[in-house]
Design an enzyme around this catalytic site. Structure first.
Site, PDB file in Angstrom:
ATOM      1  N   LEU A 284       4.535  26.970 -22.514  1.00  0.00           N
ATOM      2  CA  LEU A 284       4.295  25.608 -21.385  1.00  0.00           C
ATOM      3  C   LEU A 284       4.634  26.143 -20.180  1.00  0.00           C
ATOM      4  O   LEU A 284       5.737  26.778 -19.795  1.00  0.00           O
ATOM      5  CB  LEU A 284       5.229  24.640 -21.879  1.00  0.00           C
ATOM      6  CG  LEU A 284       4.873  23.512 -23.064  1.00  0.00           C
ATOM      7  CD1 LEU A 284       6.132  22.711 -23.288  1.00  0.00           C
ATOM      8  CD2 LEU A 284       3.797  22.829 -22.657  1.00  0.00           C
ATOM      9  N   ASP A 285       3.909  25.552 -19.124  1.00  0.00           N
ATOM     10  CA  ASP A 285       4.157  25.955 -17.686  1.00  0.00           C
ATOM     11  C   ASP A 285       5.731  25.440 -17.294  1.00  0.00           C
ATOM     12  O   ASP A 285       5.951  24.276 -17.840  1.00  0.00           O
ATOM     13  CB  ASP A 285       3.113  25.449 -16.767  1.00  0.00           C
ATOM     14  CG  ASP A 285       1.712  25.846 -17.085  1.00  0.00           C
ATOM     15  OD1 ASP A 285       1.716  27.268 -17.593  1.00  0.00           O
ATOM     16  OD2 ASP A 285       0.762  25.360 -16.825  1.00  0.00           O
TER      17      ASP A 285
END
Length: 288
Positions: free
Chosen positions: A37-38
């Protein structure tokens, strides 16, 4: 400590930083995550602890779900709020226009990952090359989008909310970029939350704050591998598997050659194995 943690990653830290925090909380040396996940994204981040890290390649993450917001009028280098503006538009797409275009983004589609992504180019992550100012040539790839639903349109802020169910490898930022191009208005992600990765769901996740207070709920390895075929073996056979030896099990009629299974003694997982011509051969042995 061995097992899986269904973490609700907060906005502002990377997946690697989230893993580092979990390792510190549980005082463990070995941990890894399933699906990145960014930093600007939040939501479900499955984290393997201890010997559970050996199961990462065998857990299904073919199905993922996201809720996200696209801001129209600007295309950015990173396809999200972090990047620099590279193109602008005064066009404000309406609900019916957006709803018509998203039909082209459902099914098996071809997608080019963002310039700032974890895709490797000759062994180097694309985002590292992009940060150094290099133009990254990333090849398009086929991906699967099962559902893409327009939830609402905010005409004041010129944005739209979506929900998506997709296969592994889909970049939500690329969806925003390509939708904006298709609508001739450009677009980038301003909000992104992952609500599902395989069997890990948002409503069963725990926050970092909850972990620091009650240590959270650890999912046993055998439960995380619930979809994998289980083979019950004896104490004598456990000894052989632990030594890397194969064992003969001619009664496994439900398995085909090279199928993957998990050998168990009672409720304790022993090893992930491959079934080959009537024998079970260990691939990854658990030190539990």
């Amino acid at each position: 400590m061995h097992g899986w943690l269904n973490l609700d990653k907060p906005i502002g830290i990377s997946s690697a930083q989230a893993v580092a925090r979990v390792k510190k909380i549980f005082c463990i040396k070995k941990a890894g995550h399933l699906g990145t996940l960014d930093p600007l994204a939040s939501g479900v981040l499955p984290i393997a602890l201890g010997e559970a890290t050996k199961t990462i390649p065998y857990l299904s993450c073919d199905l993922k779900a996201y809720n996200f917001t696209i801001k129209w009028g600007e295309q950015r280098t990173t396809d999200d709020l972090d990047g620099d503006i590279i193109r602008t538009s005064d066009i404000k797409p309406e609900y019916n226009q957006i709803n018509c275009v998203i039909k082209n983004f459902v099914g098996k589609i071809t997608q080019t990952p963002p310039q700032f992504s974890a895709v490797k180019i000759k062994g180097i992550r694309a985002y590292k090359l992009a940060r150094s100012g290099q133009k990254v040539n990333i090849k398009p790839r086929p991906v699967q989008v099962h559902q893409l639903v327009l939830i609402s349109v905010d005409t004041v802020n010129n944005s739209a909310d979506f929900a998506m169910l997709c296969g592994s490898g889909v970049y939500v930022r690329s969806i925003a970029r390509d939708l904006g191009i298709a609508l001739d208005c450009f677009g980038h992600i301003t909000k992104l939350r992952r609500t599902m990765v395989g069997n890990f769901r948002e409503n069963e996740s725990v926050t970092i704050e909850q972990l620091t207070k009650k240590r959270g709920d650890i999912i046993p390895i055998e439960l995380a591998l619930e979809s994998m075929f289980k083979v019950r073996i004896s104490a004598e056979e456990v000894g052989k598997i632990k030594k890397g030896q194969e064992i003969v099990l001619n009664n496994l009629r439900n398995l085909k050659n090279y199928d993957i299974c998990c050998t168990m003694m009672g409720n304790v997982p022993i090893a992930i194995c491959s079934f080959i011509y009537g024998c079970v051969k260990p691939i990854r042995v658990f030190n539990i």
